[in-house]
Scaffold this active site. Structure first.
Site, PDB file in Angstrom:
ATOM      1  CD  GLU A 117      48.779  50.135  29.901  1.00 12.27           C
ATOM      2  OE1 GLU A 117      48.924  49.250  29.049  1.00 12.27           O
ATOM      3  OE2 GLU A 117      47.667  50.444  30.385  1.00 12.27           O
ATOM      4  CG  ASP A 244      41.352  44.421  35.011  1.00  8.18           C
ATOM      5  OD1 ASP A 244      42.334  44.787  35.643  1.00  8.18           O
ATOM      6  OD2 ASP A 244      41.003  44.951  33.931  1.00  8.18           O
ATOM      7  CD  GLU A 341      36.123  51.272  28.791  1.00 10.69           C
ATOM      8  OE1 GLU A 341      36.044  50.666  27.709  1.00 10.69           O
ATOM      9  OE2 GLU A 341      37.162  51.248  29.491  1.00 10.69           O
ATOM     10  CD  GLU A 360      39.530  43.511  27.981  1.00 15.72           C
ATOM     11  OE1 GLU A 360      38.878  44.024  27.043  1.00 15.72           O
ATOM     12  OE2 GLU A 360      40.590  44.001  28.412  1.00 15.72           O
ATOM     13  CB  THR A 444      46.717  40.768  31.288  1.00  9.08           C
ATOM     14  OG1 THR A 444      45.363  41.201  31.320  1.00  9.08           O
ATOM     15  CG2 THR A 444      47.650  41.961  31.291  1.00  9.08           C
TER      16      THR A 444
HETATM   17  C1  DMJ Z   1      44.995  45.557  27.603  1.00 10.07           C
HETATM   18  O1  DMJ Z   1      46.104  46.378  27.629  1.00 10.07           O
HETATM   19  C2  DMJ Z   1      45.075  44.465  28.626  1.00 10.07           C
HETATM   20  O2  DMJ Z   1      44.184  43.449  28.293  1.00 10.07           O
HETATM   21  C3  DMJ Z   1      44.787  44.947  30.016  1.00 10.07           C
HETATM   22  O3  DMJ Z   1      44.758  43.894  30.944  1.00 10.07           O
HETATM   23  C4  DMJ Z   1      43.463  45.670  30.059  1.00 10.07           C
HETATM   24  N1  DMJ Z   1      43.348  46.669  29.050  1.00 10.07           N
HETATM   25  C5  DMJ Z   1      43.758  46.400  27.707  1.00 10.07           C
HETATM   26  C6  DMJ Z   1      42.670  45.873  26.809  1.00 10.07           C
HETATM   27  O4  DMJ Z   1      41.424  46.286  27.065  1.00 10.07           O
END
Ligand code: DMJ
Length: 453
Positions: A117, A244, A341, A360, A444
């Protein structure tokens, strides 16, 4: 005398030419009404953060309070939101926020943080904002943070531990997953290129190669692995949370660094994913769960996190699958008026009913709009914006939902709502030259990185 005249004339011509060349760089035309509305929703959320949670990691939108992830704030929301302000042209706000971050953020803290994170939100945010502003203070912070995170890689396999203490370097958490192991190379690699220190690239690259080498004979990875022993703990394979962005970074590390190993790993992986996880049903194309060793279908769950995949498919050139999967994601959203979710795509019943303000599905709409120029994706965007305002907007910012059926709210506004959700929604409606998806690679957490080296 004549010689001096020629030198002065030469300098004038050269600088006039470079100014002209700079002026020719396409200037984005002004954002239209939809983009402006997204920008004002961003300001609404950001001002609520400033009013009720300034200096803390996150806003609590219902109790009008704040939340810090650890005993000390790491300015999660300001760092995550900074490049969105820059992209939206909110220059004054961005300048003030940048100065505040450079003066107040310190990683010299005795706290144990989650490597994944902190890397995607903070390291990624600092690096992209540095690239966009040239403020060396941001790069120094990124380098300082990267150095404090490095001990995570000191496992017997080279795959990272989950947690590290920023002051002592003590690590913990050997049970990890592909996303947390394989979603580091864009940030650590960029830090290497910008700082001139190869160690960051090398450590993050080794981690992803070690993970890839443990794929099954049919080319899939599982959902949980021990980084000390290198043994799989859970062999369920999918494209959802926990795996993912491992796939996303294989593709994007090839694109950003021209790393041929990453290209090979991406191509082999996506083939297996499309063969064993894709599920062509009467209800459209979905991606579910299968055993990594046998390929046997385990379950039929799809959700808000899986909805990143059309963006990755589109970026890789597979527009056909990307379009079909985005239609399924959209069905997931419109079935409830806002997405859950997770749901079971054979029954279309929600299996985890919350909506965490996730980006997303909007990210994928933006990629598809950019690469196909099809109006369909802006139509989807209008639905997303309408639902967000109708169901999540509160007196103080935007709130996640604990149940998409009842639309009951939850006291949380994650920093990625400002970093990702509203940035992608803005870009979906903004003039396409605002950011060129062929030249920029988003990490991401939607922090745009550029090959400036
Ligand atoms: C974000 O912190 C990032 O996109 C991560 O890859 C997945 N979760 C959250 C958003 O949903």
């Amino acid at each position: 005398m004549l010689k001096r005249f020629y030198i002065v004339a030469f300098i004038c011509i050269v600088s006039a030419t470079s100014v002209a060349a700079f002026a020719q760089t396409p200037k984005p035309s002004s954002p239209g009404p939809m983009a402006l509305q997204v920008r004002s929703e961003f300001l609404y959320a950001w001002n609520a953060y400033k009013q009720y949670a300034w200096g803390h990691d996150e806003l609590r939108p219902l109790s009008k309070g704040h939340h810090d992830w650890y005993s000390k704030s790491l300015l999660m929301t300001p760092v995550d939101a900074l490049d969105t302000m820059i992209v939206m042209g909110l220059t004054d706000e961005a300048d003030k926020t940048r100065e505040f971050i450079v003066q107040n953020l310190s990683f010299d803290q005795d706290i144990e943080v989650k490597n994944f994170e902190i890397t995607i939100r903070l390291l990624g945010g600092l690096l992209s904002s540095y690239q966009m502003t040239g403020d060396k203070g941001l790069l120094d912070l990124a380098d300082n943070l990267g150095n404090r995170l490095l001990p995570v890689f000191n496992s017997p396999t080279g795959m990272p531990y989950m947690f590290v203490n920023l002051k002592t370097g003590k690590t913990r958490g050997a049970e990890s997953n592909p996303a947390e192991i394989g979603t580091l190379l864009l940030e650590f690699g960029t830090l290497s290129k910008l700082s001139g220190k190869p160690i960051y690239y090398d450590k993050a690259k080794r981690a992803v190669v070690e993970l890839y080498n443990r794929r099954s004979k049919i080319g899939l990875v599982g959902s949980s692995i021990n980084v000390a022993t290198g043994k799989w703990i859970d062999t369920t394979s999918h494209i959802s949370g926990g795996i993912d962005s491992y796939y996303e970074y294989l593709l994007k590390s090839w694109l950003l660094f021209e790393d041929k190993d990453c290209r090979k790993m991406w191509e082999a992986s996506v083939k297996a994913v499309n063969k064993y996880l894709a599920d062509n049903t009467r209800n459209g194309l979905w991606y579910g769960q299968a055993d990594m060793n046998t390929g046997k279908r385990i379950s039929t769950q799809y959700g808000a996190l899986d909805a990143f995949f059309p963006a990755v498919l589109a970026r890789s050139g597979d527009l056909e699958r990307a379009r079909r999967l985005q239609e399924s994601s959209y069905k997931m959203w419109t079935t409830f008026g806002i997405e859950p979710e997770t749901l079971d795509y054979t029954t279309m019943k929600a299996t985890a009913p919350g909506y965490q303000l996730r980006p997303e599905i909007i990210e994928s709409a933006y990629y598809l709009a950019f690469f196909t120029k099809d109006q369909r994706y802006q139509e989807m965007g209008s639905t997303f914006l309408l639902s967000l305002v109708r169901y999540s907007k509160t007196d103080a910012g935007f709130a996640a939902l604990s149940d998409v059926e009842t639309k009951s709210k939850k006291d949380s506004m994650e920093s990625y709502f400002l970093a990702e959700t509203l940035k992608y929604l803005y870009l979906l409606f903004a003039p396409r030259e605002t950011l060129d998806l062929n030249k920029v690679v988003f990490n991401t957490e939607a922090h745009p990185l550029r090959k400036t080296w």
